[in-house]
Design an enzyme around this catalytic site. Structure first.
Site, short mmCIF file in Angstrom:
data_model
loop_
_atom_site.label_atom_id
_atom_site.label_comp_id
_atom_site.label_asym_id
_atom_site.label_seq_id
_atom_site.Cartn_x
_atom_site.Cartn_y
_atom_site.Cartn_z
N TYR A 80 1.94 28.95 10.72
CA TYR A 80 3.48 28.79 11.10
C TYR A 80 4.72 29.49 10.38
CZ TYR A 80 2.50 26.25 15.38
OH TYR A 80 1.97 25.93 16.73
N ARG A 83 4.54 32.93 11.10
CA ARG A 83 5.58 33.33 12.28
C ARG A 83 6.86 32.93 12.12
NH1 ARG A 83 2.96 29.48 16.75
NH2 ARG A 83 4.83 30.47 17.68
N ASP A 121 11.38 30.81 18.48
CA ASP A 121 11.80 31.79 17.78
C ASP A 121 13.40 31.97 17.40
OD1 ASP A 121 10.87 34.34 20.19
OD2 ASP A 121 13.02 33.44 19.92
N HIS A 136 9.98 23.62 24.02
CA HIS A 136 8.85 23.77 22.79
C HIS A 136 9.40 23.46 21.65
CE1 HIS A 136 6.03 25.47 26.19
NE2 HIS A 136 6.59 24.47 26.53
N GLY A 204 9.06 36.80 31.53
CA GLY A 204 8.37 36.82 30.10
C GLY A 204 7.18 35.57 30.08
N THR A 205 7.00 35.14 31.08
CA THR A 205 5.91 34.11 30.95
C THR A 205 4.91 33.95 31.82
OG1 THR A 205 5.76 31.52 30.92
CG2 THR A 205 7.18 32.31 32.36
N SER A 206 3.68 33.67 31.33
CA SER A 206 2.50 33.89 32.14
C SER A 206 2.39 32.45 33.10
CB SER A 206 1.27 33.76 31.17
OG SER A 206 1.14 32.49 30.41
N ASN A 230 8.49 40.37 35.04
CA ASN A 230 7.27 40.58 34.13
C ASN A 230 6.57 41.78 34.42
OD1 ASN A 230 4.45 39.92 32.94
ND2 ASN A 230 5.20 37.84 33.24
C1 BV8 Z 1 2.63 17.77 27.98
C2 BV8 Z 1 4.98 25.75 20.87
C3 BV8 Z 1 2.32 15.56 28.37
C4 BV8 Z 1 4.15 25.69 19.81
C5 BV8 Z 1 3.69 25.76 22.96
C6 BV8 Z 1 -0.76 19.95 33.89
C7 BV8 Z 1 -1.83 20.93 34.27
C8 BV8 Z 1 -2.62 21.34 33.66
C9 BV8 Z 1 -2.33 21.21 32.12
C10 BV8 Z 1 -1.37 20.45 31.58
C11 BV8 Z 1 -0.63 19.77 32.59
N1 BV8 Z 1 0.10 19.03 31.70
C12 BV8 Z 1 0.14 19.21 30.32
C13 BV8 Z 1 -0.98 19.89 30.23
C14 BV8 Z 1 -1.67 20.30 29.06
C15 BV8 Z 1 -1.05 21.35 28.26
C16 BV8 Z 1 -1.16 22.93 29.28
O1 BV8 Z 1 -0.24 23.09 29.98
N2 BV8 Z 1 -2.07 23.42 29.08
C17 BV8 Z 1 -2.19 24.95 29.84
C18 BV8 Z 1 -2.52 26.11 29.07
C19 BV8 Z 1 -3.38 24.61 30.97
N3 BV8 Z 1 0.30 21.26 28.23
C20 BV8 Z 1 1.00 20.49 27.26
O2 BV8 Z 1 0.29 20.08 26.53
C21 BV8 Z 1 2.34 20.18 27.06
N4 BV8 Z 1 2.45 18.74 26.71
O3 BV8 Z 1 2.70 18.36 29.07
O4 BV8 Z 1 2.75 16.61 27.25
C22 BV8 Z 1 0.86 15.80 28.73
C23 BV8 Z 1 0.01 15.75 27.37
C24 BV8 Z 1 -1.46 15.91 27.58
C25 BV8 Z 1 -1.89 15.94 28.88
C26 BV8 Z 1 -1.19 15.80 30.02
C27 BV8 Z 1 0.29 15.64 29.76
C28 BV8 Z 1 2.93 20.88 26.05
C29 BV8 Z 1 2.97 22.50 26.10
C30 BV8 Z 1 3.69 23.11 25.18
C31 BV8 Z 1 2.63 23.97 23.92
N5 BV8 Z 1 3.32 24.54 22.92
N6 BV8 Z 1 4.26 26.44 22.04
C32 BV8 Z 1 4.08 27.49 19.29
O5 BV8 Z 1 4.97 28.14 19.58
O6 BV8 Z 1 2.87 27.44 18.62
S1 BV8 Z 1 3.11 26.74 24.15
C33 BV8 Z 1 3.19 28.32 24.15
O7 BV8 Z 1 3.00 28.97 25.51
C34 BV8 Z 1 4.58 29.02 23.75
O8 BV8 Z 1 5.60 27.92 23.78
C35 BV8 Z 1 4.67 29.70 24.97
O9 BV8 Z 1 5.96 30.52 25.07
C36 BV8 Z 1 4.00 29.04 25.79
C37 BV8 Z 1 3.68 29.76 27.17
O10 BV8 Z 1 3.29 30.89 27.08
P1 BV8 Z 1 4.06 32.29 27.25
O11 BV8 Z 1 5.66 31.91 26.74
O12 BV8 Z 1 4.22 32.43 28.81
O13 BV8 Z 1 3.58 33.50 26.86
P2 BV8 Z 1 2.09 34.12 27.13
O14 BV8 Z 1 1.70 34.66 26.19
O15 BV8 Z 1 1.40 33.28 27.97
O16 BV8 Z 1 2.72 34.99 28.40
C38 BV8 Z 1 3.70 36.25 28.10
C39 BV8 Z 1 3.99 36.88 29.42
O17 BV8 Z 1 4.94 37.75 29.14
C40 BV8 Z 1 2.86 37.37 30.02
O18 BV8 Z 1 2.92 37.27 31.28
C41 BV8 Z 1 3.11 38.93 29.81
O19 BV8 Z 1 2.86 39.59 30.88
C42 BV8 Z 1 4.76 38.99 29.73
N7 BV8 Z 1 5.09 40.10 28.90
C43 BV8 Z 1 4.68 40.81 28.01
N8 BV8 Z 1 5.56 41.53 27.58
C44 BV8 Z 1 6.70 41.43 28.24
C45 BV8 Z 1 6.53 40.47 29.26
N9 BV8 Z 1 7.57 40.06 30.13
C46 BV8 Z 1 8.62 40.69 29.95
N10 BV8 Z 1 8.98 41.55 29.16
C47 BV8 Z 1 7.99 42.08 28.34
N11 BV8 Z 1 8.24 42.96 27.43
#
Ligand code: BV8
Length: 256
Positions: A80, A83, A121, A136, A204-206, A230
């Site tokens: 961290y 980062r 960030d 987050h 910019g989010t997946s 995206n």
């Molecule tokens: C919670 C901080 C209550 C830390 C992060 C319901 C259903 C399923 C699962 C769950 C659910 N509820 C809760 C969950 C569990 C979990 C979850 O969602 N899991 C997923 C993966 C299945 N969620 C949680 O735990 C959340 N807490 O809900 O609490 C709870 C708890 C337990 C159980 C139930 C409920 C907490 C989630 C927060 C986690 N912390 N970050 C750190 O930074 O280290 S998440 C992390 O992922 C970042 O914040 C990031 O921003 C985030 C999302 O990812 P993206 O931002 O979308 O980034 P990614 O790389 O994925 O995508 C990039 C995108 O950009 C791509 O699409 C790409 O094509 C595009 N791109 C690339 N270049 C460009 C571009 N777009 C535009 N321009 C470009 N140039």
């Protein structure tokens, strides 16, 4: 009418625009995203290669957890801090700046504009966006793991890992790890904005991390039009009213 022209009009006429950003918005500031990091940590050659290897080798979802911190506080806080310094060394890109300008124009017209970000960030604030809702948390803020006492990180690297408060209590970044609740105030602000918006833009989010991944449904329930920006398709691509395929740093400035 070209899609960007339509999007530009929708922004200009929105009574309340809500924009949700993810790490893709910071990709053009050379900050690695979460899910397209394999092999490309978006790093510069002078980066600490062990950290890049760590980023590339581990799935951030396994590192961004309380369990990972408890198991190896030194490694997680090193990651961290690496980062955090990368974010400090990064510059807002044209996408960040365009969002700040879109907000300025909305406010000047007496219209609402809410920026919800999953990013930790701080680049939106450095670009001039105000009232940013950090869903987050922030990598720039750290706190005592037990007392929650906030700690201001140094401008350079910490001198020990895990870093500690003067009392010796280890500190952690004030980001939301997987499995942790989002900050109450952030969630309340997001839900209020989503319930009252007439334009929702996902940039910019997946769209896989909840609860942010579900925000588009709340916006649609409020009757909002929806746009996705995206280069790739995501699970929400086929439910948005308009898809602008491309990089945010190129598309967003065209909407200003
Ligand atoms: C919670 C901080 C209550 C830390 C992060 C319901 C259903 C399923 C699962 C769950 C659910 N509820 C809760 C969950 C569990 C979990 C979850 O969602 N899991 C997923 C993966 C299945 N969620 C949680 O735990 C959340 N807490 O809900 O609490 C709870 C708890 C337990 C159980 C139930 C409920 C907490 C989630 C927060 C986690 N912390 N970050 C750190 O930074 O280290 S998440 C992390 O992922 C970042 O914040 C990031 O921003 C985030 C999302 O990812 P993206 O931002 O979308 O980034 P990614 O790389 O994925 O995508 C990039 C995108 O950009 C791509 O699409 C790409 O094509 C595009 N791109 C690339 N270049 C460009 C571009 N777009 C535009 N321009 C470009 N140039």
């Amino acid at each position: 009418m070209p899609d960007t022209e339509t999007a530009r009009l929708w922004f200009a006429r929105a009574r309340h625009a809500v924009v949700l950003t993810g790490s893709g918005v910071s990709a053009e500031s050379s900050i690695p995203t979460f899910r397209d990091v394999k092999g490309d940590a978006g790093g510069d050659p002078d980066d600490d290669t062990t950290m890049q290897a760590l980023w590339a080798e581990f799935d951030p979802q396994t590192l961004a957890t309380p369990e990972a911190f408890d198991a190896d506080p030194e490694m997680v806080t090193r990651w961290y801090d690496w980062r955090r310094l990368k974010c400090l060394g990064a510059q807002p890109n044209p996408g960040h700046l365009a969002l700040a300008e879109l907000q300025r124009r909305a406010i000047a017209d007496g219209r609402r504009f809410t920026l919800l970000t999953q990013n930790v960030d701080g680049l939106h604030q450095r670009a001039g966006s105000t009232g940013v809702v950090e869903l987050h948390g922030s990598i720039m803020q750290w706190r005592g793991v037990r007392t929650g006492v906030s700690a201001d990180p140094p401008p350079g690297p910490f001198d020990t890992y895990p870093p500690t408060l003067p009392t010796g209590e280890p500190i952690r970044p004030s980001v939301v790890w997987f499995g942790e609740m989002l900050p109450e105030r952030a969630i309340a602000a997001a839900f209020e904005a989503l319930a009252s918006c007439d334009l929702f833009v996902s940039v910019g989010t997946s769209a896989v991390v909840h609860p942010a991944a579900g925000f588009i449904h709340q916006a649609r329930d409020a009757g909002a039009r929806t746009i996705e920006i995206n280069p790739d398709s995501t699970p929400i691509s086929n439910i948005t009213d308009l898809r602008l395929v491309g990089r945010s740093g190129e598309i967003l400035p065209r909407l200003v």
